[in-house]
Design an enzyme around this catalytic site. Structure first.
Site: not given
Ligand code: ADP
Length: 163
Positions: A41, A90, A128
């Protein structure tokens, strides 16, 4: 002692992530956030910047620590003697991928369990990527991020615009 790891990219950490971290810290003795240093990534922030933002937002949670890692999540969990991997769910769109991941990890490491926390409704739409999309167009992101993280994101896009 109950130890959980919470792995992810955290590029950057949002209030949705923080909600999961805070809730996990209440039920586990120790929570280790694993910031994935994934070469495949291309993140907006370096791994050091992502770790710094996480350190700032979790400063008030004494049983939470931050580490970075690459490779398999399960190996990271084993190295830290964690019994549990935490993931946030989510919407149904997260479900299929997360289920596949959890089941595969269970075959590789049956001693480690994946636990899912469902997001608070108010952050269930938040990611994000969405935050970065809004910020890249100069939109207001203060509803989605800790003030320190908001400042970092705004600074980053200012630097990018100057290039
Ligand atoms: P990845 O690249 O592993 O998806 P992220 O940083 O996007 O990494 O997400 C890490 C974890 O946090 C994952 O389990 C994701 O589902 C969770 N996550 C992401 N956004 C949210 C949110 N708004 N609320 C709760 N959990 C979230």
């Amino acid at each position: 002692m109950s130890v959980a790891i919470y792995p992810g990219s955290f590029d950057p950490v949002t209030l949705g992530h923080f909600d999961i971290i805070e809730r996990t810290s209440k039920v586990m003795d120790r929570v280790i956030i694993g910031v994935l240093n994934n070469q495949a990534k291309t993140p907006l922030f370096t791994v050091e910047e992502r770790v710094d933002m996480l350190r700032n937002v979790t400063a008030g949670l004494p049983n939470v620590e931050i580490q970075c890692f690459d490779g398999l999540t399960i190996e990271f969990a084993r190295k830290n003697h964690a019994q549990v991997v935490i993931r946030g769910l989510r919407a149904v769109t997260d479900f299929e991928y997360e289920l596949q991941l959890a089941q595969t990890n269970r075959v590789i490491a049956p001693e480690i369990d994946t636990m899912f926390l469902t997001t608070s409704l108010k952050y269930s739409y938040l990611s994000s990527s969405i935050v970065k999309e809004i910020a890249s167009w100069g939109g207001n992101i203060s509803e989605f991020l800790h003030p320190y993280v908001e400042e970092r994101v705004l600074k980053k896009y200012n630097e990018i615009r100057k290039k």
